[in-house]
Design an enzyme around this catalytic site. Structure first.
Site, mmCIF file in Angstrom:
data_model
loop_
_atom_site.group_PDB
_atom_site.id
_atom_site.type_symbol
_atom_site.label_atom_id
_atom_site.label_comp_id
_atom_site.label_asym_id
_atom_site.label_seq_id
_atom_site.Cartn_x
_atom_site.Cartn_y
_atom_site.Cartn_z
ATOM 1 N N LYS A 20 0.838 -1.200 0.000
ATOM 2 C CA LYS A 20 0.000 0.000 0.000
ATOM 3 C C LYS A 20 0.873 1.251 0.000
ATOM 4 C CE LYS A 20 -3.847 2.119 2.571
ATOM 5 N NZ LYS A 20 -4.746 1.968 3.749
ATOM 6 N N SER A 29 -9.426 2.693 2.699
ATOM 7 C CA SER A 29 -8.396 3.295 1.857
ATOM 8 C C SER A 29 -7.421 2.295 1.240
ATOM 9 C CB SER A 29 -7.600 4.297 2.701
ATOM 10 O OG SER A 29 -6.912 3.641 3.758
ATOM 11 N N SER A 60 -10.365 0.725 6.783
ATOM 12 C CA SER A 60 -9.607 0.764 5.528
ATOM 13 C C SER A 60 -9.097 -0.583 5.048
ATOM 14 C CB SER A 60 -8.431 1.734 5.665
ATOM 15 O OG SER A 60 -8.901 3.058 5.726
#
Length: 376
Positions: free
Chosen positions: A80, A155, A179
């Site tokens: 990520k 996210s 997230s």
């Protein structure tokens, strides 16, 4: 015929160890899938193909020479874009860092590499992880793998989409208010929010807060556990970190479902608004699953004030991490980050104190639930 990139991470790792799948072959399959799919979904952003190929060849040689192999040996992984990666562009989804190339990995990335994984790419995220979406001014939006007109949530949406489309077998993520879990639900994969400190984070500016955590994402529980076995560990720089044996996640003990006392709630005492269709589906599944367990009963929960608690503690985190950026480079920040910082600036010490008191009350009430149930 199943492509190598579609194999479960557990199976791909087994085949690599048995000399039946080359890490080079697996990497080539992932790269091919990225070329085919990523233009439509925009999940994979910065890539380091040259280093990945070099690492894949080295991983292949290690297998053939009979060396001891790590838990993730030869598996391509997406990191990520909130986590620092040595020599690979790390933007945090922000124009402020659009040209940032870290000189070293942060601890979580280094642990994944040390377990033998091949860091292939960064996966998309909103700016500094702010918002239940996956879009930013650097790379634009990631799209849902089932319907590109819809959101993949966030996210950790880039990681979820990359997994759902077979671009990589495992990906990292993080979670402040859903997230890891929201994009997993939107994309049909597994995202696991870990206990604070299980995956140490030496970069969290407020070390004693427990809101934000790192965690694994995979196409199955077993794949997520495999990645977690590399991520988990002890790091004294994280105040929440404690000694742990990561091996326990590689071969979890089976659970006798008939021994479990299960509690359930549809909407956490009315705190969460639930679509009628989702409510009906959930209640139907509960009815079907209840006979499997020792007991299965509805629990009454008091989550009043939970939203306000979350907003206050989240605002604290944004003030700690981004106030200076707000003051000096506000024009480069997106609306989510700006709104969170300004929300924090508008709060008083009394607001923050009340939020922490209510968080503690909610925590203790949750712990009391487990006096007579094992799982909620």
């Amino acid at each position: 015929m199943t492509e190598a990139c579609d194999l479960p991470a557990i199976e791909a790792r087994r085949l690599i160890g048995a000399k039946k799948l080359s890490p080079v072959e697996l990497l080539d399959s992932c790269l091919k899938r990225i070329d085919q799919v990523n233009p439509a979904v925009n999940a994979v952003v910065a890539m380091d193909e040259a280093r990945a190929r070099k690492d894949a060849k080295a991983a292949e040689q290690a297998v053939m020479s009979g060396r001891t192999l790590g838990a993730l040996h030869g598996l391509p992984v997406g990191i990520k874009d909130l986590e620092e990666t040595e020599g690979l562009r790390t933007t945090f989804g922000s124009l402020i860092f659009k040209d940032n190339v870290p000189a070293k990995d942060e601890r979580s990335t280094a642990a994944i590499r040390a377990a033998g994984a091949i860091v292939l790419a960064k996966t998309n995220t909103p700016e500094f992880g702010a918002g239940a979406n996956t879009t930013n001014k650097v790379y634009g939006p990631s799209r849902n793998p089932f319907d590109t007109a819809r959101t993949c949530a966030g996210s950790s949406g880039g990681s979820a989409v990359a997994l759902a489309t077979g671009m990589m077998p495992i990906c990292s993520g993080s979670d402040t208010g859903g997230s890891l879990r929201n994009p997993a639900a939107f994309c049909g994969i597994v995202g696991f929010r870990t206990s604070p400190g299980l995956v140490p984070n030496e970069r969290r500016p407020l070390g004693w807060t427990n809101l934000s955590v790192r965690g694994p994402m995979g196409r199955s529980v077993a794949d997520a556990c495999l990645l977690l076995s590399a991520q988990a560990g002890f790091d004294p720089r994280d105040p929440h970190s404690r000694p742990v044996d990561p091996a326990i996640f590689r071969d979890p003990d089976p659970v006798d479902l008939a021994s479990l006392r299960v509690g359930w709630t549809v909407d956490f005492g009315g705190h969460v608004r639930i679509d009628t269709r989702i409510r009906d589906t959930f209640l139907d599944r509960i009815k079907r699953l209840a006979p499997v367990f020792k007991s299965c009963e509805e629990r009454k929960l008091d989550m009043a004030g939970g939203d306000e608690v979350f907003e206050a503690i989240r605002a604290q985190n944004f003030l700690a991490g981004h106030l200076e950026k707000y003051r000096t480079k506000k024009e480069l920040l997106g609306p989510n980050v700006t709104a969170n910082v300004e929300q924090g600036l508008a709060m008083s010490g009394e607001d923050i104190a009340k939020a922490h008191v209510r968080q503690t009350q909610i925590y203790r009430a949750f712990q009391a639930q487990f006096n007579d149930i094992d799982v909620l």
